[in-house]
Design an enzyme around this catalytic site. Structure first.
Site, PDB file in Angstrom:
ATOM      1  N   ARG B 207       0.858  -1.191   0.000  1.00 39.03           N
ATOM      2  CA  ARG B 207       0.000   0.000   0.000  1.00 39.03           C
ATOM      3  C   ARG B 207       0.884   1.228   0.000  1.00 39.03           C
ATOM      4  O   ARG B 207       1.637   1.445   0.953  1.00 39.03           O
ATOM      5  CB  ARG B 207      -0.888   0.024   1.268  1.00 39.03           C
ATOM      6  CG  ARG B 207      -1.757  -1.209   1.480  1.00 39.03           C
ATOM      7  CD  ARG B 207      -2.994  -1.223   0.600  1.00 39.03           C
ATOM      8  NE  ARG B 207      -3.558  -2.567   0.525  1.00 39.03           N
ATOM      9  CZ  ARG B 207      -4.547  -3.028   1.314  1.00 39.03           C
ATOM     10  NH1 ARG B 207      -5.088  -2.239   2.216  1.00 39.03           N
ATOM     11  NH2 ARG B 207      -4.990  -4.264   1.178  1.00 39.03           N
ATOM     12  N   GLU B 209       0.530   4.099   0.846  1.00 41.09           N
ATOM     13  CA  GLU B 209      -0.109   5.139   1.658  1.00 41.09           C
ATOM     14  C   GLU B 209       0.926   6.179   2.061  1.00 41.09           C
ATOM     15  O   GLU B 209       1.994   5.846   2.555  1.00 41.09           O
ATOM     16  CB  GLU B 209      -0.728   4.524   2.916  1.00 41.09           C
ATOM     17  CG  GLU B 209      -1.980   3.720   2.604  1.00 41.09           C
ATOM     18  CD  GLU B 209      -2.551   3.040   3.836  1.00 41.09           C
ATOM     19  OE1 GLU B 209      -1.906   3.081   4.893  1.00 41.09           O
ATOM     20  OE2 GLU B 209      -3.640   2.463   3.717  1.00 41.09           O
ATOM     21  N   ARG B 215       0.370   2.250  12.983  1.00 41.43           N
ATOM     22  CA  ARG B 215      -0.332   1.020  12.665  1.00 41.43           C
ATOM     23  C   ARG B 215      -0.402   0.678  11.189  1.00 41.43           C
ATOM     24  O   ARG B 215      -1.133  -0.226  10.802  1.00 41.43           O
ATOM     25  CB  ARG B 215      -1.720   1.002  13.304  1.00 41.43           C
ATOM     26  CG  ARG B 215      -2.587   2.198  12.966  1.00 41.43           C
ATOM     27  CD  ARG B 215      -3.766   2.227  13.911  1.00 41.43           C
ATOM     28  NE  ARG B 215      -5.027   2.371  13.219  1.00 41.43           N
ATOM     29  CZ  ARG B 215      -6.211   2.179  13.768  1.00 41.43           C
ATOM     30  NH1 ARG B 215      -6.298   1.786  15.014  1.00 41.43           N
ATOM     31  NH2 ARG B 215      -7.311   2.344  13.081  1.00 41.43           N
ATOM     32  N   HIS B 216       0.378   1.353  10.375  1.00 40.25           N
ATOM     33  CA  HIS B 216       0.433   1.029   8.952  1.00 40.25           C
ATOM     34  C   HIS B 216       1.852   0.730   8.504  1.00 40.25           C
ATOM     35  O   HIS B 216       2.801   1.363   8.962  1.00 40.25           O
ATOM     36  CB  HIS B 216      -0.097   2.205   8.115  1.00 40.25           C
ATOM     37  CG  HIS B 216      -1.561   2.427   8.250  1.00 40.25           C
ATOM     38  ND1 HIS B 216      -2.096   3.267   9.194  1.00 40.25           N
ATOM     39  CD2 HIS B 216      -2.603   1.900   7.571  1.00 40.25           C
ATOM     40  CE1 HIS B 216      -3.427   3.248   9.088  1.00 40.25           C
ATOM     41  NE2 HIS B 216      -3.759   2.427   8.117  1.00 40.25           N
ATOM     42  N   GLU B 353      -8.812  -2.809  14.289  1.00 42.40           N
ATOM     43  CA  GLU B 353      -9.280  -3.657  13.197  1.00 42.40           C
ATOM     44  C   GLU B 353      -8.204  -4.675  12.825  1.00 42.40           C
ATOM     45  O   GLU B 353      -7.065  -4.328  12.566  1.00 42.40           O
ATOM     46  CB  GLU B 353      -9.581  -2.776  11.975  1.00 42.40           C
ATOM     47  CG  GLU B 353     -10.053  -3.558  10.776  1.00 42.40           C
ATOM     48  CD  GLU B 353      -9.708  -2.849   9.469  1.00 42.40           C
ATOM     49  OE1 GLU B 353      -9.849  -1.628   9.386  1.00 42.40           O
ATOM     50  OE2 GLU B 353      -9.272  -3.550   8.527  1.00 42.40           O
ATOM     51  N   SER B 356     -10.605  -7.156   7.283  1.00 41.79           N
ATOM     52  CA  SER B 356     -11.862  -6.903   6.585  1.00 41.79           C
ATOM     53  C   SER B 356     -12.223  -8.144   5.820  1.00 41.79           C
ATOM     54  O   SER B 356     -11.347  -8.888   5.391  1.00 41.79           O
ATOM     55  CB  SER B 356     -11.690  -5.767   5.583  1.00 41.79           C
ATOM     56  OG  SER B 356     -11.659  -4.547   6.250  1.00 41.79           O
ATOM     57  N   ARG B 404       0.069  -6.682  12.232  1.00 44.40           N
ATOM     58  CA  ARG B 404      -0.906  -6.051  13.107  1.00 44.40           C
ATOM     59  C   ARG B 404      -1.400  -7.039  14.169  1.00 44.40           C
ATOM     60  O   ARG B 404      -1.550  -6.689  15.344  1.00 44.40           O
ATOM     61  CB  ARG B 404      -2.070  -5.525  12.262  1.00 44.40           C
ATOM     62  CG  ARG B 404      -2.946  -4.565  13.005  1.00 44.40           C
ATOM     63  CD  ARG B 404      -4.042  -4.021  12.119  1.00 44.40           C
ATOM     64  NE  ARG B 404      -3.602  -2.844  11.383  1.00 44.40           N
ATOM     65  CZ  ARG B 404      -4.448  -1.948  10.887  1.00 44.40           C
ATOM     66  NH1 ARG B 404      -5.756  -2.109  11.023  1.00 44.40           N
ATOM     67  NH2 ARG B 404      -4.000  -0.900  10.237  1.00 44.40           N
TER      68      ARG B 404
END
Lengths: 430, 430
Positions: B207, B209, B215-216, B353, B356, B404
């Site tokens: 990713r 991002e 947390r990423h 989380e 998903s 995570r």
């Protein structure tokens, strides 16, 4: 009613069941329709009579759920069939498939097979390749875990190549230049020195090789391991021998049906002959009048030495050891007794190189010096070199290409058949 | 003499042994040197007297091999020590380490720890994180294999993104534009439809991002699974419940020592409460006066609903289900009873989380139509869409981030601590 797998139908004779899968074949005979349902486990025949012989509309590859009673049927493979009481269409095809998947072999060519990969995989034999691959990898892991190796995950986006910069795919990393890892070589060595001692990794590796051959992929699954505190090259050869004994036994145990589809017999792995490259040169010249390229085995040489060893020792495996410094990477450990050679090896199996490996240089100054000789700038490898500053034990390892191993086991003509979605010079989809 | 692990020294009292590892600590007392040797299994004390008290030169982190006799020593942890008869230096440090690794905790900050990752991992507690991660992944695999899932490997170089093009890393693929896969989403669905039905994959995902958070990660290990022929969302929730029961039991069984280092207690996983997002909204407003952003949970919301469920139901887990269409991807299956919502879920664990998941659209025309609504061109997704043309069963799945999960289990402050060599906005080395 909970689902029963087609392959286990015979356990349910006399009972009501539901099977789910795809319509593999349809045949109408008077007032009766026969459908063969295919799921991940195999095939099962269902007999549709009365109203069910006409409705719902069914065509091959429709995803269905069939409910009915299992009855004995001596003429049907498996010895039983379902007398259907209900058929539900879960999803009907919106167009016809590009080639048949219910014949003994797919008749389309490899190009078309790979272009429509999701279709070709519906053929049980195409899917079987990946069962064998999954179990080869599972065997690799189980053996190594039992020998106190830990599984690790290292980054595939890296700042520099492991072999000097050629054949790298470039990545734009937030505006900084980066590459896809050709192998986890540096990281697995670093982790040995970081205290894990014994590590393995199952992960993709990348080679931007321009040539399209039947034995190369640009993205492949590398089965890597590295081990610290070894005494010498023999430790690695012995480890790999035991690894292949275990892996092949595991595959035999779990993939009997799949091996049979290909008529593949897995050899018993016993002691694997160990030949120095110089000995191989002598043998090939003497036996076949074959000269090798300078300090390396070419494909014909790999084939011939395997042929020779098979004839003389009755095994399709051979270790080729002691490659010259000039044909191995910068980190290969020179042989103290013969400094132009390295404590390195390749494993050949049925005429093809399965993996490269060897002992690595563990002395900081020796490694930095070697980088100079190879024309590499040690500053570019600072992250790799750090661990060598703080007490790096003797170590070594090797890596096996999962697709190549699978292809050899099943004697597939092209390595692409052993990759779900191969990446090659031309192929980026699906 | 074959090597004995430090952690198993007590089994060899009265016998001669060789241990190998790094010098963890040195203490001189009169004419005697005490060294503690550290290997992958733990620590062992060796007593060096006579000539060995002076030579060879030893400093912390030297890689050594120590031979001697194991004797009882009630005051030493483990109850025994080695009376050394020989010490061989395998590799001596060429400079001093940037921070100590023989204190109960590393005192350096996270930046420095990650910059010198190979050093920080020499601290047993840093290494323990990755033992827990390896066993979490092993538990994931074992559970799924036992449930007839097959492990697959799908390409990470892809022609298009799975979620529409944002946050993709670009790769130059022989002059053609390509990207690093954000997830194996499309491929795992395709493989379900290709006949494997139940697949899982453990592989890196990417990713791009821009934001740097605790947390990423920009490259992480995704534990993915997908299952066909399911009846509904409940099948997925129940599968994940059983998966976590199994994984946590496996970690408890294999990582007792490592969990103890962190004072971490793994909760018993029982029934995981299932709350629709709309119910969570009501609870948070009522209990905490907290309003959620439109159709989603923010980090504070995740924390508060976990706090609430922990208080009311005594479990740190909760499923948040039925997210609106607008906050889920194009392939999310709308709820037939309430078409603005999807048959989707997140698993929250200790306020964060974990994953998903959800059911996916399996009807070709519905999926193509949805692409239109999402502003996506179906032609760009031809390779993905093909399998939907030929009978695609109902299916769904989910993905868990390995780092995570590890960070939550051990309550690490930053996800980078659960990555061997993290890749983030600034970090491309080591």
């Amino acid at each position: 009613m909970s689902r029963v797998l087609c392959g286990e139908l015979e356990k349910h004779v006399g009972a009501p069941v539901t099977v789910k899968g795809w319509v593999h074949r349809i045949r109408s005979l008077g007032q009766v329709r026969f459908i063969i349902v295919r799921d991940r486990s195999g095939l099962a025949q269902a007999v549709l009579s009365g109203e069910l012989a006409r409705s719902p509309h069914l065509s091959c590859e429709t995803a269905v759920s069939v409910t009915g009673n299992v009855v004995e049927a001596p003429n049907v493979p498996g010895g039983c069939e379902i007398q259907a009481t209900g058929v539900v269409v879960e999803s009907a095809p919106v167009s016809s498939i590009p080639f048949e998947v219910n014949l003994p072999e797919i008749t389309a060519g490899l190009e078309k097979i790979l272009e429509h990969r999701v279709v070709s995989l519906r053929h049980p034999k195409s899917r079987a390749v990946f069962k064998v691959q999954a179990e080869a990898i599972e065997g690799f892991r189980r053996f190594l875990r039992a020998n106190d190796f830990i599984e690790v995950h290292t980054p595939k986006i890296v700042a520099s190549g492991t072999e000097g910069g050629a054949e790298l795919f470039s990545v734009d990393y937030f505006g900084k230049p980066a590459y896809l890892a050709q192998s986890p070589q540096f990281y697995k060595q670093m982790l040995v020195g970081a205290g894990f001692e014994r590590v393995f990794e199952v992960a993709p590796a990348y080679r931007a090789e321009e040539h399209n051959t039947s034995r190369h992929l640009n993205e492949f699954i590398s089965l890597d391991l590295e081990m610290g505190f070894i005494d010498g090259l023999e430790d690695l050869l012995s480890l790999e021998e035991r690894l292949f004994q275990y892996m092949f036994a595991h595959i035999r145990e779990t993939c009997g049906k799949e091996l049979a589809m290909f008529g593949a017999e897995l050899p018993q792995v016993t002691t694997i002959p160990r030949l120095k490259l110089s000995e191989i040169e002598t043998i090939l010249r003497r036996e076949y009048g074959k000269a090798l390229p300078n300090g390396n085995l070419d494909p014909e040489g790999e084939r011939l030495i395997c042929q020779y060893v098979e004839k003389e020792a009755g095994t399709p495996f051979v270790f080729a050891t002691h490659y010259p410094v000039t044909s191995r990477p910068v980190y290969a450990m020179p042989d103290p007794e013969s400094p132009d050679l390295t404590l390195s090896f390749d494993l050949l199996f049925k005429g093809l190189e399965m993996n490269s490996g060897g002992m690595r240089i563990n002395d900081y100054h020796q490694l930095v010096g070697n980088m100079g000789r190879f024309g590499l700038d040690p500053d570019s490898f600072a992250g790799y070199l750090e661990v060598f500053k703080y007490g790096m034990p003797r170590h070594g390892g090797f890596a096996i290409g999962a697709e190549r191993l699978t292809a050899r086991i099943l004697e597939l003509g092209n390595i692409r058949e052993a990759s779900l979605f191969p990446r090659d010079r031309e192929r980026l989809t699906p």
